[in-house]
Design an enzyme around this catalytic site. Structure first.
Site, mmCIF file in Angstrom:
data_model
loop_
_atom_site.group_PDB
_atom_site.id
_atom_site.type_symbol
_atom_site.label_atom_id
_atom_site.label_comp_id
_atom_site.label_asym_id
_atom_site.label_seq_id
_atom_site.Cartn_x
_atom_site.Cartn_y
_atom_site.Cartn_z
ATOM 1 N N HIS A 1 -3.589 0.720 7.983
ATOM 2 C CA HIS A 1 -2.270 1.367 7.965
ATOM 3 C C HIS A 1 -2.295 2.580 7.028
ATOM 4 O O HIS A 1 -1.833 3.670 7.386
ATOM 5 C CB HIS A 1 -1.215 0.335 7.521
ATOM 6 C CG HIS A 1 0.182 0.855 7.412
ATOM 7 N ND1 HIS A 1 1.206 0.417 8.220
ATOM 8 C CD2 HIS A 1 0.734 1.787 6.589
ATOM 9 C CE1 HIS A 1 2.321 1.066 7.896
ATOM 10 N NE2 HIS A 1 2.065 1.890 6.901
ATOM 11 N N GLU A 2 -2.880 2.386 5.835
ATOM 12 C CA GLU A 2 -2.896 3.477 4.844
ATOM 13 C C GLU A 2 -3.855 4.593 5.251
ATOM 14 O O GLU A 2 -3.547 5.770 5.067
ATOM 15 C CB GLU A 2 -3.268 2.936 3.455
ATOM 16 C CG GLU A 2 -2.307 1.899 2.891
ATOM 17 C CD GLU A 2 -0.846 2.283 2.972
ATOM 18 O OE1 GLU A 2 -0.522 3.482 2.881
ATOM 19 O OE2 GLU A 2 -0.015 1.378 3.169
ATOM 20 N N HIS B 1 -2.205 6.886 7.564
ATOM 21 C CA HIS B 1 -1.347 7.857 6.861
ATOM 22 C C HIS B 1 -2.153 9.084 6.421
ATOM 23 O O HIS B 1 -1.681 10.215 6.519
ATOM 24 C CB HIS B 1 -0.752 7.238 5.596
ATOM 25 C CG HIS B 1 0.530 6.501 5.804
ATOM 26 N ND1 HIS B 1 1.668 7.096 6.302
ATOM 27 C CD2 HIS B 1 0.872 5.214 5.558
ATOM 28 C CE1 HIS B 1 2.655 6.201 6.344
ATOM 29 N NE2 HIS B 1 2.198 5.046 5.905
ATOM 30 N N GLY C 1 0.830 -1.198 0.000
ATOM 31 C CA GLY C 1 0.000 0.000 0.000
ATOM 32 C C GLY C 1 0.862 1.244 0.000
ATOM 33 O O GLY C 1 2.034 1.202 0.412
ATOM 34 N N CYS D 1 6.738 -0.248 6.577
ATOM 35 C CA CYS D 1 6.238 0.963 5.919
ATOM 36 C C CYS D 1 7.334 1.484 5.007
ATOM 37 O O CYS D 1 8.496 1.530 5.415
ATOM 38 C CB CYS D 1 5.882 2.000 6.987
ATOM 39 S SG CYS D 1 5.259 3.547 6.308
ATOM 40 N N LEU D 2 6.971 1.857 3.788
ATOM 41 C CA LEU D 2 7.987 2.330 2.836
ATOM 42 C C LEU D 2 8.662 3.617 3.322
ATOM 43 O O LEU D 2 9.747 3.944 2.867
ATOM 44 C CB LEU D 2 7.377 2.539 1.447
ATOM 45 C CG LEU D 2 6.867 1.274 0.735
ATOM 46 C CD1 LEU D 2 6.282 1.628 -0.629
ATOM 47 C CD2 LEU D 2 7.966 0.227 0.583
ATOM 48 N N GLN E 1 2.949 9.827 1.402
ATOM 49 C CA GLN E 1 4.266 9.205 1.218
ATOM 50 C C GLN E 1 4.964 9.642 -0.067
ATOM 51 O O GLN E 1 6.151 9.390 -0.247
ATOM 52 C CB GLN E 1 4.142 7.686 1.249
ATOM 53 C CG GLN E 1 3.732 7.182 2.630
ATOM 54 C CD GLN E 1 3.630 5.675 2.647
ATOM 55 O OE1 GLN E 1 2.634 5.113 2.243
ATOM 56 N NE2 GLN E 1 4.682 5.009 3.086
HETATM 57 ZN ZN ZN Z 1 3.128 3.230 5.723
#
Ligand code: ZN
Length: 189
Positions: free
Chosen positions: A149-150, A153, A45, A107-108, A50
């Site tokens: 999670h997304e 964000h 995701g 997480c990226l 991000q």
């Molecule tokens: Zn993340």
């Protein structure tokens, strides 16, 4: 176009995303670029924050993950997860349904940092899709985790905010180092 993924310490990660009022050509391009960026980085995701954009937009695709199951129901009926993949969620609203379960998350924006996070096993989701059409579904497993999670964000929340105190404390040196590195890189710009 593959976009740079911003790392922990970048202020935009703490911004709440603005609601998207219409699917403009810019939003369409952003969606395409976010999918390319997510694939390049082997993510499940990616949230708009991000890639430096504080908007209520996230892209998700769990099809590559074979060892962590997901499920989806639409109107109370089970549907194939692949049917709603790849998933674009615009202005999503997420309601927890299931009991909290622990699962590993990365997480990226936090390279090489992983932790067990407790979240509801399933959630109800309503959002707009890439065409601006309303969608509603219930999901569980990895997909429910990714959605939560997304969506976090999009509200300026990060998985470190969901970690148990003890877990976060153990990771603190790595988190501090990452944040310092990000801030130093931002200063150079
Ligand atoms: Zn993340």
């Amino acid at each position: 176009m593959i976009l740079p993924v911003v790392k922990f310490g970048t202020p935009v990660l703490r911004e709440r995303g603005a609601k998207i009022e219409s699917i403009t050509p810019e939003i369409k391009k952003l969606i395409t670029d976010m999918f390319e960026t997510m694939e390049e980085n082997h993510g499940v995701g990616l949230a708009a924050q991000q890639v430096g954009v504080a908007k209520q937009l996230t892209v998700i695709d769990v099809r590559e993950v074979k060892d962590r199951p997901s499920w989806v129901e639409i109107g109370g009926k089970p549907v194939d997860v692949a049917e709603i993949m790849p998933l674009v969620l615009i202005n999503p609203e997420v309601t927890p349904v299931g009991e909290a379960v622990k699962g590993s998350e990365g997480c990226l924006s936090f390279p090489e940092i992983y932790a067990e996070i407790s979240r509801p096993e399933s959630v109800d989701v309503s959002a707009l899709d890439a065409k601006g059409k309303p969608i509603t579904f219930r999901c569980g497993g990895l997909l429910a985790r990714a959605v939560q999670h997304e969506t976090d964000h999009l509200n300026g929340l990060l998985f470190i905010d969901r970690m148990e105190k003890k877990v976060k404390l153990e990771l603190q040196p790595e988190l501090d180092a990452l944040q310092a590195e990000t801030k130093a890189a931002l200063k150079k710009k």
